[in-house]
Write an enzyme that holds these catalytic residues in place. Structure first.
Site, short mmCIF file in Angstrom:
data_model
loop_
_atom_site.label_atom_id
_atom_site.label_comp_id
_atom_site.label_asym_id
_atom_site.label_seq_id
_atom_site.Cartn_x
_atom_site.Cartn_y
_atom_site.Cartn_z
N LYS A 1 -109.44 13.76 32.82
CA LYS A 1 -109.57 12.53 32.03
C LYS A 1 -108.37 11.63 32.32
O LYS A 1 -107.46 11.46 31.51
CB LYS A 1 -109.66 12.87 30.55
CG LYS A 1 -110.91 13.69 30.21
CD LYS A 1 -110.94 14.13 28.76
CE LYS A 1 -112.17 14.98 28.47
NZ LYS A 1 -112.19 15.49 27.08
N LYS B 1 -119.92 23.55 33.11
CA LYS B 1 -119.90 22.95 31.78
C LYS B 1 -121.29 23.02 31.14
O LYS B 1 -122.26 23.48 31.74
CB LYS B 1 -119.42 21.49 31.87
CG LYS B 1 -118.06 21.32 32.54
CD LYS B 1 -116.96 21.98 31.74
CE LYS B 1 -116.61 21.23 30.48
NZ LYS B 1 -115.98 19.92 30.72
#
Length: 292
Positions: A143, A175
């Site tokens: 991020k 994920k």
């Protein structure tokens, strides 16, 4: 950190182009072309330094873009000033001696790099210190600001954190969306173990103890405990400790300075914190320029 690398040179070049540094209308209009100057970079708050190597390199890249000037910047720092060191409010970071026009034209890019990177390093150091004495280590995430990941992740290291994957090629991290598309934990692990490249470990995200059990049964080699309470993380740690294989555990989601120690004390191996790079506040620095 190799500030001469093509990747970092491109980042600095883009920053100078974005600011039209070689077309600085104000400096061109107000400052004699032959004027020399001294610029002093000061920390205006306590912080952890990151990015000091960029200062001299920015002048070199400016000269490459301009084509009519030669970079003769003299950048000096006290021997005790280096990336990762603590700075105190009012402390001198570096002194630059160069052509006045060039210092003024590069000022904002220099400060933007130092302030953002030092902000990330400072935030990271706070998290690292908050879990001191535990087994856990602080990790970053992907991020990051698009195009600035190399700088962001280096700044995390300056603050004492560890880097997770630099990019999607750096490891297999399954994920929730991968699990959904592939048809469940068992199915996605079977595919990953079959198709991975080389010896990359297979890490998978789970959201409850039941998914943890399934991941362990189907060959997960590392597990990410996502959005669990410290109590649930502790339960998962105890379960994995009874497992026949050593399986590193990482937790993430909702981690703050206020609760990070509670997570660290569960015995988890790693704690990933997106806020290090997506929410760190730039530190306050200044560049004071005077005639040489």
């Amino acid at each position: 950190m190799d500030w001469n690398s093509r990747r970092l040179t491109a980042i600095l070049e883009n920053a100078l182009r974005e600011d039209s540094a070689i077309r600085d209308a104000t400096t061109y209009a107000c400052i004699d072309a032959h004027q020399r100057a001294t610029g002093t970079i000061l920390a205006k708050q306590d912080c952890v330094l990151a990015g000091i190597g960029a200062v001299a390199r920015i002048f070199d890249v400016f000269a490459q873009l301009d084509g009519t000037v030669v970079s003769h910047a003299e950048v000096t720092c006290h021997p005790e000033i280096f990336d990762g060191v603590r700075l105190h409010r009012g402390q001198q970071v570096a002194v630059v001696r160069h052509n006045a026009r060039i210092i003024l034209s590069c000022e904002r890019v220099i400060l933007n790099v130092l302030q953002r990177m030092s902000g990330i390093a400072t935030m990271t150091k706070k998290f690292v210190e908050a879990i001191a004495g535990t087994h856990a280590r602080i990790l970053d995430t992907r991020k990051t600001v698009p195009g600035l990941r190399t700088l962001d992740k280096y700044a995390v290291r300056c603050g004492g954190g560890l880097n997770h994957r630099l990019d999607l090629s750096g490891g297999v991290l399954i994920k929730n969306n991968h699990i959904a598309v592939a048809g469940g934990i068992a199915a996605v692990l079977e595919l990953a173990l079959k198709n991975r490249r080389g010896a990359q470990p297979i890490e998978i995200e789970v959201r409850n103890p039941e998914q943890l059990e399934e991941a362990l049964q189907h060959g997960a080699e590392a597990i990410l405990l996502d959005n669990m309470t410290p109590e649930t993380v502790a339960e998962c740690v105890q379960r994995v400790q009874r497992h026949t294989r050593r399986v590193p555990l990482e937790c993430s989601g909702g981690i703050t300075l206020e609760n990070v120690r509670s997570y660290a004390e569960t015995g988890v191996d790693y704690i990933s914190v997106g806020a290090l790079t997506h929410s760190s506040q730039a530190v306050d620095m200044s560049l004071r320029v005077t005639p040489a």
